[in-house]
Design a protein around this motif. Structure first.
Motif, PDB file in Angstrom:
ATOM      1  N   GLY A 115       0.833  -1.386  -0.127  1.00  0.00           N
ATOM      2  CA  GLY A 115      -0.120  -0.089  -0.195  1.00  0.00           C
ATOM      3  C   GLY A 115       0.528   1.350   0.123  1.00  0.00           C
ATOM      4  O   GLY A 115       1.901   1.391   0.262  1.00  0.00           O
ATOM      5  N   LYS A 116      -0.018   2.440  -0.208  1.00  0.00           N
ATOM      6  CA  LYS A 116       0.940   3.590  -0.318  1.00  0.00           C
ATOM      7  C   LYS A 116       1.077   4.171   1.077  1.00  0.00           C
ATOM      8  O   LYS A 116       0.080   3.604   1.988  1.00  0.00           O
ATOM      9  CB  LYS A 116      -0.007   4.620  -1.123  1.00  0.00           C
ATOM     10  CG  LYS A 116       0.708   5.886  -1.109  1.00  0.00           C
ATOM     11  CD  LYS A 116      -0.122   7.016  -1.963  1.00  0.00           C
ATOM     12  CE  LYS A 116       0.230   8.256  -1.965  1.00  0.00           C
ATOM     13  NZ  LYS A 116       0.846   8.666  -3.057  1.00  0.00           N
ATOM     14  N   LEU A 173       5.602  -0.684   0.770  1.00  0.00           N
ATOM     15  CA  LEU A 173       5.210   0.722   0.406  1.00  0.00           C
ATOM     16  C   LEU A 173       5.388   0.853  -1.082  1.00  0.00           C
ATOM     17  O   LEU A 173       6.415   0.490  -1.731  1.00  0.00           O
ATOM     18  CB  LEU A 173       6.090   1.614   1.182  1.00  0.00           C
ATOM     19  CG  LEU A 173       6.013   1.897   2.656  1.00  0.00           C
ATOM     20  CD1 LEU A 173       6.796   2.940   3.155  1.00  0.00           C
ATOM     21  CD2 LEU A 173       4.631   1.652   3.076  1.00  0.00           C
ATOM     22  N   ASN A 174       4.288   1.062  -1.693  1.00  0.00           N
ATOM     23  CA  ASN A 174       4.014   1.337  -2.876  1.00  0.00           C
ATOM     24  C   ASN A 174       4.617   2.817  -3.512  1.00  0.00           C
ATOM     25  O   ASN A 174       4.344   3.800  -3.182  1.00  0.00           O
ATOM     26  CB  ASN A 174       2.493   1.461  -3.431  1.00  0.00           C
ATOM     27  CG  ASN A 174       2.460   1.538  -4.789  1.00  0.00           C
ATOM     28  OD1 ASN A 174       3.302   1.226  -5.608  1.00  0.00           O
ATOM     29  ND2 ASN A 174       1.118   1.690  -5.341  1.00  0.00           N
ATOM     30  N   GLY A 175       5.727   2.676  -4.314  1.00  0.00           N
ATOM     31  CA  GLY A 175       6.466   3.686  -4.705  1.00  0.00           C
ATOM     32  C   GLY A 175       6.515   4.905  -4.058  1.00  0.00           C
ATOM     33  O   GLY A 175       6.171   5.909  -4.362  1.00  0.00           O
ATOM     34  N   PRO A 176       7.162   5.055  -3.010  1.00  0.00           N
ATOM     35  CA  PRO A 176       7.273   6.187  -2.130  1.00  0.00           C
ATOM     36  C   PRO A 176       8.038   7.285  -2.758  1.00  0.00           C
ATOM     37  O   PRO A 176       8.803   7.117  -3.575  1.00  0.00           O
ATOM     38  CB  PRO A 176       7.962   5.964  -0.804  1.00  0.00           C
ATOM     39  CG  PRO A 176       8.770   4.722  -1.201  1.00  0.00           C
ATOM     40  CD  PRO A 176       7.766   3.911  -2.120  1.00  0.00           C
ATOM     41  N   PHE A 230      10.161  -1.546  -0.906  1.00  0.00           N
ATOM     42  CA  PHE A 230       9.508  -0.494  -1.521  1.00  0.00           C
ATOM     43  C   PHE A 230       9.048  -1.140  -3.038  1.00  0.00           C
ATOM     44  O   PHE A 230       9.860  -1.866  -3.463  1.00  0.00           O
ATOM     45  CB  PHE A 230      10.441   0.797  -1.733  1.00  0.00           C
ATOM     46  CG  PHE A 230      10.851   1.726  -0.804  1.00  0.00           C
ATOM     47  CD1 PHE A 230       9.956   1.742   0.305  1.00  0.00           C
ATOM     48  CD2 PHE A 230      11.967   2.208  -0.702  1.00  0.00           C
ATOM     49  CE1 PHE A 230      10.462   2.296   1.401  1.00  0.00           C
ATOM     50  CE2 PHE A 230      12.275   2.888   0.183  1.00  0.00           C
ATOM     51  CZ  PHE A 230      11.401   2.845   1.400  1.00  0.00           C
ATOM     52  N   GLN A 231       7.866  -0.941  -3.370  1.00  0.00           N
ATOM     53  CA  GLN A 231       7.587  -1.498  -4.816  1.00  0.00           C
ATOM     54  C   GLN A 231       8.030  -0.398  -5.877  1.00  0.00           C
ATOM     55  O   GLN A 231       7.443   0.604  -5.870  1.00  0.00           O
ATOM     56  CB  GLN A 231       5.921  -1.681  -4.919  1.00  0.00           C
ATOM     57  CG  GLN A 231       5.700  -2.131  -6.439  1.00  0.00           C
ATOM     58  CD  GLN A 231       4.346  -2.563  -6.535  1.00  0.00           C
ATOM     59  OE1 GLN A 231       3.525  -2.386  -5.566  1.00  0.00           O
ATOM     60  NE2 GLN A 231       3.997  -3.019  -7.735  1.00  0.00           N
ATOM     61  N   VAL A 259      18.275   4.558  -7.634  1.00  0.00           N
ATOM     62  CA  VAL A 259      19.358   4.682  -6.928  1.00  0.00           C
ATOM     63  C   VAL A 259      18.753   5.426  -5.570  1.00  0.00           C
ATOM     64  O   VAL A 259      18.962   5.461  -4.419  1.00  0.00           O
ATOM     65  CB  VAL A 259      20.457   5.458  -7.437  1.00  0.00           C
ATOM     66  CG1 VAL A 259      21.428   6.093  -6.245  1.00  0.00           C
ATOM     67  CG2 VAL A 259      21.258   4.563  -8.275  1.00  0.00           C
ATOM     68  N   LYS A 260      17.836   6.496  -5.793  1.00  0.00           N
ATOM     69  CA  LYS A 260      17.468   7.334  -4.854  1.00  0.00           C
ATOM     70  C   LYS A 260      16.521   6.489  -4.045  1.00  0.00           C
ATOM     71  O   LYS A 260      16.288   6.733  -2.820  1.00  0.00           O
ATOM     72  CB  LYS A 260      16.553   8.615  -5.534  1.00  0.00           C
ATOM     73  CG  LYS A 260      17.456   9.719  -6.000  1.00  0.00           C
ATOM     74  CD  LYS A 260      16.811  10.825  -6.416  1.00  0.00           C
ATOM     75  CE  LYS A 260      17.690  12.017  -7.005  1.00  0.00           C
ATOM     76  NZ  LYS A 260      17.470  13.206  -6.134  1.00  0.00           N
ATOM     77  N   SER A 261      15.670   5.627  -4.635  1.00  0.00           N
ATOM     78  CA  SER A 261      14.838   4.562  -3.875  1.00  0.00           C
ATOM     79  C   SER A 261      15.514   4.060  -2.612  1.00  0.00           C
ATOM     80  O   SER A 261      15.323   3.687  -1.536  1.00  0.00           O
ATOM     81  CB  SER A 261      14.013   3.736  -4.793  1.00  0.00           C
ATOM     82  OG  SER A 261      12.992   4.439  -5.578  1.00  0.00           O
TER      83      SER A 261
END
Length: 118
Positions: free
Chosen positions: A37-38, A57-60, A86-87, A108-110
């Protein structure tokens, strides 16, 4: 691999699991259940009340301030929620070099955000 190698490896592993004849205690992280989920405080609270102990976590947003990261960490801690991933979906082999560079920079930032989240 021979039978002798296999049996020897299993015997060594069994011996390594014992300290002075006693089994070595094994602790493993075992979340009961996870949910994708977000991140929002309401979503984290909902996940907890439904019995979830882990979130993906969906694409923070990767450009969060230190305050935003600390807020996320405190909400997760308050709700006793783990985050295992993280997705993040990226095309690391895009034919356009600019598109590929942008995707790789975001990835890379993720990873850096994951480090900041602990």
């Amino acid at each position: 691999m021979t039978r002798r190698t296999l049996v020897g490896t299993l015997a060594a592993a069994a011996g390594a699991a014992l300290v002075k004849g006693k089994p070595v205690p094994h602790s493993e992280w075992k979340p009961r259940l996870g949910i994708l989920g977000k991140f929002t405080p309401n979503n984290v609270e909902f996940a907890r009340t439904q019995g979830f102990t882990n979130m993906i976590l969906n694409g923070p947003d990767v450009n969060l301030s230190d305050q935003d990261v600390e807020h996320m960490r405190s909400v997760l801690k308050q709700n006793e929620m783990n985050v295992s991933a993280f997705q993040v979906t990226q095309n690391h082999i895009a034919p356009d070099p600019a598109q590929r560079a942008k995707a790789n920079a975001h990835f890379v930032k993720s990873i850096e955000l994951a480090g900041r989240m602990g």
